[in-house]
Motif scaffolding. Structure first.
Motif, PDB file in Angstrom:
ATOM      1  N   LEU A 114      38.424 -18.370 -59.855  1.00 30.50           N
ATOM      2  CA  LEU A 114      39.218 -18.056 -58.662  1.00 30.50           C
ATOM      3  C   LEU A 114      38.482 -17.078 -57.764  1.00 30.50           C
ATOM      4  N   GLN A 115      37.846 -16.075 -58.366  1.00 30.16           N
ATOM      5  CA  GLN A 115      37.094 -15.103 -57.582  1.00 30.16           C
ATOM      6  C   GLN A 115      35.931 -15.774 -56.858  1.00 30.16           C
ATOM      7  N   ALA A 116      35.259 -16.681 -57.548  1.00 26.36           N
ATOM      8  CA  ALA A 116      34.128 -17.379 -56.931  1.00 26.36           C
ATOM      9  C   ALA A 116      34.582 -18.200 -55.732  1.00 26.36           C
ATOM     10  N   GLN A 117      35.831 -18.731 -55.818  1.00 23.40           N
ATOM     11  CA  GLN A 117      36.333 -19.512 -54.704  1.00 23.40           C
ATOM     12  C   GLN A 117      36.616 -18.648 -53.483  1.00 23.40           C
ATOM     13  N   THR A 118      36.920 -17.374 -53.682  1.00 21.93           N
ATOM     14  CA  THR A 118      37.278 -16.511 -52.559  1.00 21.93           C
ATOM     15  C   THR A 118      36.070 -15.812 -51.944  1.00 21.93           C
ATOM     16  N   ILE A 119      34.913 -15.834 -52.605  1.00 20.18           N
ATOM     17  CA  ILE A 119      33.716 -15.195 -52.074  1.00 20.18           C
ATOM     18  C   ILE A 119      32.874 -16.235 -51.351  1.00 20.18           C
ATOM     19  N   PRO A 120      32.594 -16.061 -50.068  1.00 23.67           N
ATOM     20  CA  PRO A 120      31.832 -17.066 -49.329  1.00 23.67           C
ATOM     21  C   PRO A 120      30.373 -17.088 -49.740  1.00 23.67           C
ATOM     22  N   SER A 121      29.766 -18.255 -49.660  1.00 19.89           N
ATOM     23  CA  SER A 121      28.335 -18.363 -49.986  1.00 19.89           C
ATOM     24  C   SER A 121      27.492 -17.748 -48.883  1.00 19.89           C
ATOM     25  N   GLN A 122      27.996 -17.771 -47.651  1.00 25.17           N
ATOM     26  CA  GLN A 122      27.318 -17.142 -46.521  1.00 25.17           C
ATOM     27  C   GLN A 122      28.147 -15.932 -46.087  1.00 25.17           C
ATOM     28  N   ARG A 123      27.700 -14.757 -46.472  1.00 22.15           N
ATOM     29  CA  ARG A 123      28.495 -13.542 -46.246  1.00 22.15           C
ATOM     30  C   ARG A 123      28.327 -12.965 -44.844  1.00 22.15           C
ATOM     31  N   TRP A 124      27.242 -13.316 -44.156  1.00 18.39           N
ATOM     32  CA  TRP A 124      26.951 -12.709 -42.856  1.00 18.39           C
ATOM     33  C   TRP A 124      27.154 -13.708 -41.720  1.00 18.39           C
ATOM     34  N   GLN A 125      27.605 -13.181 -40.599  1.00 13.16           N
ATOM     35  CA  GLN A 125      27.662 -13.922 -39.349  1.00 13.16           C
ATOM     36  C   GLN A 125      27.048 -13.076 -38.244  1.00 13.16           C
ATOM     37  N   MET A 126      26.378 -13.726 -37.323  1.00 15.90           N
ATOM     38  CA  MET A 126      25.858 -13.050 -36.134  1.00 15.90           C
ATOM     39  C   MET A 126      26.292 -13.856 -34.917  1.00 15.90           C
ATOM     40  N   ARG A 127      26.784 -13.160 -33.898  1.00 16.44           N
ATOM     41  CA  ARG A 127      27.202 -13.833 -32.674  1.00 16.44           C
ATOM     42  C   ARG A 127      26.493 -13.219 -31.476  1.00 16.44           C
ATOM     43  N   LEU A 128      26.227 -14.054 -30.479  1.00 14.66           N
ATOM     44  CA  LEU A 128      25.770 -13.591 -29.173  1.00 14.66           C
ATOM     45  C   LEU A 128      26.803 -14.068 -28.165  1.00 14.66           C
ATOM     46  N   ARG A 129      27.430 -13.105 -27.491  1.00 12.93           N
ATOM     47  CA  ARG A 129      28.511 -13.433 -26.564  1.00 12.93           C
ATOM     48  C   ARG A 129      28.172 -12.964 -25.150  1.00 12.93           C
ATOM     49  N   GLY A 130      28.752 -13.627 -24.171  1.00 19.16           N
ATOM     50  CA  GLY A 130      28.865 -13.084 -22.835  1.00 19.16           C
ATOM     51  C   GLY A 130      30.263 -12.502 -22.714  1.00 19.16           C
ATOM     52  N   VAL A 131      30.364 -11.259 -22.259  1.00 20.12           N
ATOM     53  CA  VAL A 131      31.647 -10.560 -22.289  1.00 20.12           C
ATOM     54  C   VAL A 131      31.993 -10.006 -20.912  1.00 20.12           C
ATOM     55  N   ALA A 132      33.198 -10.284 -20.465  1.00 26.73           N
ATOM     56  CA  ALA A 132      33.746  -9.658 -19.264  1.00 26.73           C
ATOM     57  C   ALA A 132      34.457  -8.374 -19.682  1.00 26.73           C
ATOM     58  N   VAL A 133      34.007  -7.236 -19.132  1.00 31.74           N
ATOM     59  CA  VAL A 133      34.591  -5.933 -19.447  1.00 31.74           C
ATOM     60  C   VAL A 133      35.454  -5.520 -18.253  1.00 31.74           C
ATOM     61  N   MET A 134      36.768  -5.462 -18.474  1.00 26.74           N
ATOM     62  CA  MET A 134      37.716  -5.230 -17.379  1.00 26.74           C
ATOM     63  C   MET A 134      38.570  -4.000 -17.673  1.00 26.74           C
ATOM     64  N   PRO A 135      38.183  -2.840 -17.144  1.00 25.83           N
ATOM     65  CA  PRO A 135      38.982  -1.630 -17.369  1.00 25.83           C
ATOM     66  C   PRO A 135      40.381  -1.760 -16.755  1.00 25.83           C
ATOM     67  N   THR A 136      41.377  -1.233 -17.462  1.00 22.85           N
ATOM     68  CA  THR A 136      42.736  -1.099 -16.915  1.00 22.85           C
ATOM     69  C   THR A 136      42.973   0.401 -16.727  1.00 22.85           C
ATOM     70  N   GLU A 137      42.272   0.966 -15.766  1.00 22.46           N
ATOM     71  CA  GLU A 137      42.099   2.398 -15.645  1.00 22.46           C
ATOM     72  C   GLU A 137      43.273   3.112 -14.967  1.00 22.46           C
ATOM     73  N   SER A 138      43.407   4.384 -15.304  1.00 25.39           N
ATOM     74  CA  SER A 138      44.325   5.302 -14.626  1.00 25.39           C
ATOM     75  C   SER A 138      43.825   6.706 -14.926  1.00 25.39           C
ATOM     76  N   ALA A 139      44.296   7.682 -14.134  1.00 22.86           N
ATOM     77  CA  ALA A 139      43.787   9.041 -14.324  1.00 22.86           C
ATOM     78  C   ALA A 139      44.782  10.078 -13.827  1.00 22.86           C
ATOM     79  N   THR A 140      44.696  11.240 -14.438  1.00 19.43           N
ATOM     80  CA  THR A 140      45.360  12.439 -13.931  1.00 19.43           C
ATOM     81  C   THR A 140      44.258  13.356 -13.424  1.00 19.43           C
ATOM     82  N   ILE A 141      44.198  13.521 -12.092  1.00 17.15           N
ATOM     83  CA  ILE A 141      43.111  14.269 -11.466  1.00 17.15           C
ATOM     84  C   ILE A 141      43.675  15.566 -10.893  1.00 17.15           C
TER      85      ILE A 141
END
Length: 221
Positions: A18-45
């Motif tokens: 059962l333990q062997a079934q739950t452990i993946p044979s490929q433990r690592w993943q690597m991703r390359l993404r394009g990411v949109a970074v969208m601040p939802t900003e506010s401030a007390t000035i």
């Protein structure tokens, strides 16, 4: 005694299987993404009032995921982005400006390494959704105060990150990924405007709270 030994051996082999079934044979993943970074900003000035504006950016991002089991993993997300910053509706009448001015605060680079713990649903299926939560530590660097004020200082800060995503299997090794994150991030900012008026310092608490939407390709190994 022999029967007890056989029962114990059977239970042990079953547990190991059962333990062997739950452990993946490929433990690592690597991703390359394009990411949109969208601040939802506010401030007390303080001093001049108003609010803050931080522009959105599109950046490349690299991440690594380690699977402890087929369902449970940890992901480290790496990327950096540059944002332009200015105030909106600030009162500059004390130094001869208008009561609703936009103050250019130049630009700043953010390096926000983020570590999340994830739960992956349907790990053996062609479509693998997951959820995650973790911590972020944002480093502010290469600050350019622009042409209006003398200097701007940002405090590095911890934040809380949430995550929702899905992997689409292409082969045993490659997959496509769609990922969304929301980071609760607040920093203390101090603007040195002594070039505009003697000893003028403008402190502020800024909520950046970026929403990140990414799409990319990944590889298992």
């Amino acid at each position: 005694m022999k029967k007890l030994f056989l029962i114990a051996l059977t239970l042990t082999l079953g547990a190991l299987s059962l333990q062997a079934q739950t452990i993946p044979s490929q433990r690592w993943q690597m991703r390359l993404r394009g990411v949109a970074v969208m601040p939802t900003e506010s401030a007390t000035i303080n001093t001049i009032g108003g609010n803050i504006n931080i522009n959105s950016k599109f950046i490349p991002e690299l991440d690594f995921t380690y699977f402890f089991t087929k369902n449970i993993a940890a992901e480290l997300i790496l990327g950096t982005t540059k944002h332009k910053v200015h105030t909106r509706g600030s009162d500059l009448t004390a130094i001869g400006g208008s009561s609703s001015s936009n103050v250019d605060l130049g630009s700043v680079w953010l390096l926000p390494p983020t570590l999340t713990a994830q739960y992956h649903f349907f790990p053996d299926g062609p479509i693998k959704p997951y959820v995650g939560a973790g911590i972020n530590y944002t480093i502010f660097y290469n600050v350019d105060a622009g042409s209006t004020v003398k200097n701007v200082q940002y405090d590095n800060a911890f934040g809380f990150a949430t995550q929702l995503g899905v992997d689409f299997k292409l082969s045993d090794k490659y997959f496509l990924n769609l990922d969304a994150k929301y980071i609760l991030l607040q920093t203390d900012v101090n603007v040195d405007a002594s070039n505009l008026a003697p000893n003028l310092s403008i402190p502020a608490k800024v909520d950046i709270n970026p929403f990140l939407l990414g799409f990319g390709i990944g590889m298992r190994f």
